[in-house]
Design a protein around this motif. Sequence first.
Motif, short mmCIF file in Angstrom:
data_model
loop_
_atom_site.label_atom_id
_atom_site.label_comp_id
_atom_site.label_asym_id
_atom_site.label_seq_id
_atom_site.Cartn_x
_atom_site.Cartn_y
_atom_site.Cartn_z
N GLY A 56 0.81 -1.22 0.00
CA GLY A 56 0.00 0.00 0.00
C GLY A 56 0.83 1.26 0.00
O GLY A 56 0.32 2.36 0.26
N THR A 57 2.14 1.12 -0.30
CA THR A 57 3.06 2.26 -0.28
C THR A 57 3.75 2.39 -1.63
O THR A 57 4.12 1.39 -2.25
CB THR A 57 4.13 2.05 0.82
OG1 THR A 57 3.48 1.87 2.08
CG2 THR A 57 5.07 3.25 0.91
N SER A 58 3.93 3.61 -2.07
CA SER A 58 4.64 3.85 -3.32
C SER A 58 6.08 3.38 -3.21
O SER A 58 6.73 3.50 -2.16
CB SER A 58 4.63 5.35 -3.65
OG SER A 58 5.53 5.65 -4.70
N THR A 59 6.61 2.83 -4.30
CA THR A 59 8.00 2.37 -4.33
C THR A 59 8.92 3.39 -4.99
O THR A 59 10.11 3.13 -5.18
CB THR A 59 8.11 1.04 -5.09
OG1 THR A 59 7.60 1.21 -6.42
CG2 THR A 59 7.34 -0.06 -4.37
N ALA A 60 8.39 4.56 -5.33
CA ALA A 60 9.19 5.59 -5.99
C ALA A 60 10.02 6.37 -4.97
O ALA A 60 9.64 6.47 -3.79
CB ALA A 60 8.27 6.55 -6.74
N PRO A 61 11.15 6.93 -5.38
CA PRO A 61 11.91 7.82 -4.49
C PRO A 61 11.02 8.96 -4.01
O PRO A 61 10.17 9.47 -4.77
CB PRO A 61 13.04 8.33 -5.39
CG PRO A 61 13.19 7.27 -6.45
CD PRO A 61 11.81 6.75 -6.69
N VAL A 62 11.22 9.39 -2.79
CA VAL A 62 10.30 10.37 -2.18
C VAL A 62 10.36 11.73 -2.86
O VAL A 62 9.43 12.52 -2.75
CB VAL A 62 10.62 10.53 -0.68
CG1 VAL A 62 10.32 9.24 0.07
CG2 VAL A 62 12.08 10.94 -0.46
N ASP A 63 11.45 12.05 -3.60
CA ASP A 63 11.59 13.39 -4.17
C ASP A 63 11.07 13.48 -5.61
O ASP A 63 11.20 14.53 -6.25
CB ASP A 63 13.06 13.84 -4.12
CG ASP A 63 13.99 12.86 -4.83
OD1 ASP A 63 13.53 11.75 -5.17
OD2 ASP A 63 15.17 13.21 -5.02
N LEU A 64 10.47 12.41 -6.13
CA LEU A 64 9.94 12.48 -7.49
C LEU A 64 8.69 13.35 -7.53
O LEU A 64 7.78 13.17 -6.73
CB LEU A 64 9.58 11.08 -8.00
CG LEU A 64 10.69 10.18 -8.54
CD1 LEU A 64 10.08 8.91 -9.13
CD2 LEU A 64 11.52 10.90 -9.60
#
Length: 320
Positions: free
Chosen positions: A262-270
């Motif tokens: 349920g969490t995004s796997t993208a870097p937080v600064d995208l």
Amino acid sequence: MTTPSHVPVLLDRVVALVAPALTAPGSVFIDATLGLGGHSEAVLTRCPEAHVIGVDRDVHALDIAGKRLEPFAERTTLVHAVYDEIPDVLADLGRGPVQGILFDLGVSSMQLDVAERGFAYAVDAPLDMRMNDTTGLTAADVLNTYSGADLARILSSYGEEKFSRQIARAIVKERETEPFATSARLVELLYDVIPAPARRTGGHPAKRTFQALRIEVNDELGVLRRAIPAAIDSIGIGGRVVFMSYQSLEDRMVKQVITKRGTSTAPVDLPVVPEEHQPELKLLTRGSEKASAAEIEENPRAASVRVRAVERIRFKKDAA
């Protein structure tokens, strides 16, 4: 045999969580831990478009629940299986993605209330504890054949018992005189081994040992570890899964899987999250929900329940 009683835990809340996914004709709801059928009965009553697939490893539960759900026979399919076998159950029934799944984990009301099953430490009964009492090792087999080291590991890992090594040593010593067969002798041993100050806190001194034995006999954590991702992978878009846990080991396992998915796997600064990194689940509960004081007063078995629920919002090719 004792007649079991049954008050479903958090009945209204469970139905409220799954009902939005069961409005379309032909919607399928899997009660992965059917028990005596209380939750399924409520879903069938309040969600008239839903078809329920009730799964349980306990043949006695299936028999009793089947009688309870007879008024809904045309919308009910009962299956003797363990809940990590949901994909196989759906394949055998020719069903695709489903719209709702419920896990009411742990020992059922029926198993606790029927003394002969050996789950309860309050009465003297054979040390069985098998949820499917037609096959497999019993709790007595575990007590009488496992090494002291394995017994200590089980008590520590599955029961979070501080005195696991002392208890294991005492069991090994006692079984040399006479094998363990019934619960009263084990409870007496636990009273002797666990120091008096420790017995006065944390509930009944046998609670943790009985929990550990039950988990080992039924491979509960191994089954749950396999079942959580299998269930999530079995729901379609908009489908919902509700988990009801009664001890921290189960709840922690559920939390880890649903939080990851349920969490995004993208870097937080995208600035924009690519589709392949979007979460596939939406968490429907803020953390874990607990029963209200009023519910606990009416149904003491609700005291330790923790509820988590998710909804599928997208598919991911790399779902794990």
